[in-house]
Design an enzyme around this catalytic site. Structure first.
Site, short mmCIF file in Angstrom:
data_model
loop_
_atom_site.label_atom_id
_atom_site.label_comp_id
_atom_site.label_asym_id
_atom_site.label_seq_id
_atom_site.Cartn_x
_atom_site.Cartn_y
_atom_site.Cartn_z
N ASP A 166 -16.51 -6.67 -54.12
CA ASP A 166 -17.63 -6.37 -53.23
C ASP A 166 -17.12 -6.40 -51.80
O ASP A 166 -16.89 -7.47 -51.24
CB ASP A 166 -18.76 -7.38 -53.44
CG ASP A 166 -19.91 -7.18 -52.45
OD1 ASP A 166 -19.96 -6.12 -51.79
OD2 ASP A 166 -20.75 -8.09 -52.31
N CYS A 220 -13.99 -4.77 -66.51
CA CYS A 220 -14.84 -5.54 -65.59
C CYS A 220 -16.16 -5.94 -66.26
O CYS A 220 -16.77 -5.13 -66.96
CB CYS A 220 -15.12 -4.71 -64.35
SG CYS A 220 -16.16 -5.51 -63.12
N ASP A 259 -13.53 4.47 -57.88
CA ASP A 259 -12.79 3.41 -58.56
C ASP A 259 -13.64 2.84 -59.69
O ASP A 259 -14.57 2.07 -59.45
CB ASP A 259 -12.42 2.32 -57.55
CG ASP A 259 -11.71 1.13 -58.17
OD1 ASP A 259 -11.21 1.26 -59.29
OD2 ASP A 259 -11.69 0.06 -57.54
N TYR A 306 -3.80 -5.50 -71.40
CA TYR A 306 -4.52 -5.12 -70.19
C TYR A 306 -5.51 -6.23 -69.85
O TYR A 306 -6.23 -6.72 -70.73
CB TYR A 306 -5.26 -3.80 -70.42
CG TYR A 306 -5.99 -3.24 -69.22
CD1 TYR A 306 -5.45 -3.31 -67.94
CD2 TYR A 306 -7.23 -2.63 -69.37
CE1 TYR A 306 -6.11 -2.78 -66.85
CE2 TYR A 306 -7.91 -2.08 -68.29
CZ TYR A 306 -7.35 -2.17 -67.04
OH TYR A 306 -8.01 -1.65 -65.95
N TRP A 307 -5.54 -6.65 -68.61
CA TRP A 307 -6.45 -7.72 -68.20
C TRP A 307 -6.95 -7.47 -66.79
O TRP A 307 -6.28 -6.86 -65.96
CB TRP A 307 -5.78 -9.09 -68.31
CG TRP A 307 -4.56 -9.28 -67.43
CD1 TRP A 307 -4.51 -9.86 -66.19
CD2 TRP A 307 -3.22 -8.87 -67.74
NE1 TRP A 307 -3.23 -9.85 -65.72
CE2 TRP A 307 -2.40 -9.25 -66.65
CE3 TRP A 307 -2.62 -8.22 -68.83
CZ2 TRP A 307 -1.03 -9.00 -66.61
CZ3 TRP A 307 -1.25 -7.97 -68.78
CH2 TRP A 307 -0.47 -8.37 -67.68
N GLU A 309 -8.43 -8.37 -62.92
CA GLU A 309 -8.08 -9.29 -61.85
C GLU A 309 -9.10 -10.43 -61.72
O GLU A 309 -8.80 -11.46 -61.14
CB GLU A 309 -7.96 -8.55 -60.52
CG GLU A 309 -6.72 -7.67 -60.40
CD GLU A 309 -5.44 -8.48 -60.52
OE1 GLU A 309 -5.10 -9.21 -59.58
OE2 GLU A 309 -4.78 -8.38 -61.57
N ARG A 319 -8.77 -14.87 -54.89
CA ARG A 319 -10.21 -14.69 -54.97
C ARG A 319 -10.94 -16.00 -55.21
O ARG A 319 -12.04 -16.21 -54.73
CB ARG A 319 -10.55 -13.72 -56.12
CG ARG A 319 -10.21 -12.28 -55.82
CD ARG A 319 -10.73 -11.37 -56.91
NE ARG A 319 -10.45 -9.97 -56.63
CZ ARG A 319 -10.79 -8.97 -57.43
NH1 ARG A 319 -11.43 -9.22 -58.55
NH2 ARG A 319 -10.50 -7.72 -57.11
N GLU A 331 -15.10 -12.45 -64.12
CA GLU A 331 -15.67 -11.13 -63.86
C GLU A 331 -14.82 -10.04 -64.49
O GLU A 331 -15.02 -8.85 -64.23
CB GLU A 331 -15.81 -10.89 -62.36
CG GLU A 331 -16.87 -11.76 -61.71
CD GLU A 331 -17.12 -11.41 -60.26
OE1 GLU A 331 -17.32 -10.20 -59.97
OE2 GLU A 331 -17.10 -12.32 -59.41
#
Length: 399
Positions: A166, A220, A259, A306-307, A309, A319, A331
């Site tokens: 965000d 996500c 994105d 695959y993971w 962030e 973060r 998240e």
């Protein structure tokens, strides 16, 4: 009382493109996929143009130096992730910038425009700087940018991107203001946003491009966890209108990057038709040899790790590990994607589909495509109609 934004939050799967007249001069060979990466006035040539309208996500599982090299050689750009010590990210940038001399010819004759030399002949669409070195981007955060930015510039990074799920925040505006004041020569993007108001906020703060999308990535779970986000098609459409209004008002074109929300190859065409200047993809690139995830064998074939962030696996200290914040919920998730081989082959197929779509829509440039594209909403019945509905032969598989 909460404000209700009218209109449905729509996804790319809810739209189809209508064919336009295919002119006699319109063929895949004449399609030009160049697109601006960073802010420029309408009277000037963009300081950096992508030769292919694709970038790879600021993610540990995606943008390795090897993937950045492969993507730049095919006209796109990677943003090397920043969830690592500054020295490690700097080393990764330097690996990409040095790749041009790593050829069979000990003394390559690359000209300043990037043409010529062994690499120039093998990769005619490659994206290079004025010295013939591959271009590469780098992610930054709103915590240690005062130390990270100068180190990345010294290493040769061509463009920076503030990475946040965000980006509509005072912290991002403050970081943009600081970079623009102290290092005005380095283009820096911001995001992510989903509406016109947030785009204008970052554009006014100095963002050289703005990323669009909250909660739409395949890895996500922001929307599940926080109830925040917007359908990617609606977000791109709204922000593209704001970009155009900003250009009319100021004379500056601030590119937008779609994105997230790109599940199928044709979604790339839809995102560009709806107004995106270029796209950013994670899952798509995570499938290739050059991505970071391990390649594993399953009874159904090979997969790659695959993971996200925002997942626990990423342990994204930038973060969640500063200022008393901790990762109390995720998240993003940790999973697998089907293995897809070499990046160059996979991307060539995707871009061939894009060129074919543009030809059917009567366009040979992305600007023309955005201007002339016609879209129609898709009902559930017409969505099903568009898929094969006969049994597949034994030995074949649906995508």
């Amino acid at each position: 009382m909460a404000q209700l934004i009218t209109g449905v939050s729509r996804t790319f799967d809810e739209f189809l493109l209508l064919p336009n007249l295919t002119r006699s001069d319109c063929s895949p060979a004449t399609v030009d996929l160049r697109t601006p990466l960073v802010r420029h006035t309408t009277a000037e040539t963009p300081p950096i143009e992508l030769h292919s309208p694709v970038t790879s996500a600021v993610m540990q599982a995606v943008s390795t130096p090897g993937l950045a090299i492969a993507l730049a050689r095919n006209g796109g750009l990677s943003f090397l992730h920043h969830n690592q010590p500054i020295a490690d990210q700097v080393s990764a940038v330097r690996q990409v910038k040095a790749a041009e001399t790593d050829t069979d010819d000990p003394a390559p004759t690359t000209r300043r425009d990037g043409t010529g030399g062994p690499d120039g002949e093998r990769f005619p669409k490659r994206l290079v700087d004025v010295d013939g070195r591959l271009r590469v981007g780098a992610g930054i955060n709103t915590h240690d940018y005062r130390e990270r930015v100068p180190a990345l510039l010294q290493a040769g990074a061509d463009v920076l991107c503030l990475d946040s799920s965000d980006g509509y925040s005072d912290w991002q505006a403050e970081a943009l203001t600081w970079v623009k004041k102290n290092y005005p020569e380095i283009p820096t993007g911001g995001g992510n946003v989903v509406d016109a108001e947030a785009f204008s906020f970052l554009a006014e703060a100095g963002a050289d491009f703005v990323k669009v999308g909250v909660g739409g990535g395949s890895i996500c779970i922001t929307r599940d966890q926080k109830g925040i986000g917007r359908g990617q098609a609606s977000a791109v459409w709204d922000v593209a209108a704001a970009r155009d209004a900003f250009r009319e008002r100021t004379g500056a074109h601030v590119p937008i990057c779609s994105d997230g929300g790109l599940v199928h190859d044709h979604h790339l065409a839809l995102a560009l038709a709806m107004g995106a200047d270029f796209v950013m993809m994670g899952r798509y690139f995570a499938r290739f040899d050059q991505a970071a995830g391990a390649k594993l064998a399953t009874h159904e074939g090979f997969v790659k790790e695959y993971w996200g962030e925002g997942s626990n696996r990423a342990r994204n200290w930038q973060r969640y590990g500063q200022g008393g914040r901790e990762l109390v919920f995720e998240e993003g998730v940790d999973g697998f994607v089907p293995y897809a081989g070499d990046l160059a082959e996979g991307l060539a197929l995707t871009l061939a589909k894009l060129r074919s779509t543009m030809v059917s829509c009567g366009s040979t440039t992305l600007a023309e495509f955005r201007s002339n594209a016609r879209l129609t909403l898709v009902s559930e019945r017409s969505f099903q109609e568009g898929h094969a509905n006969v049994p597949l032969r034994e030995g074949t598989a649906a995508l």
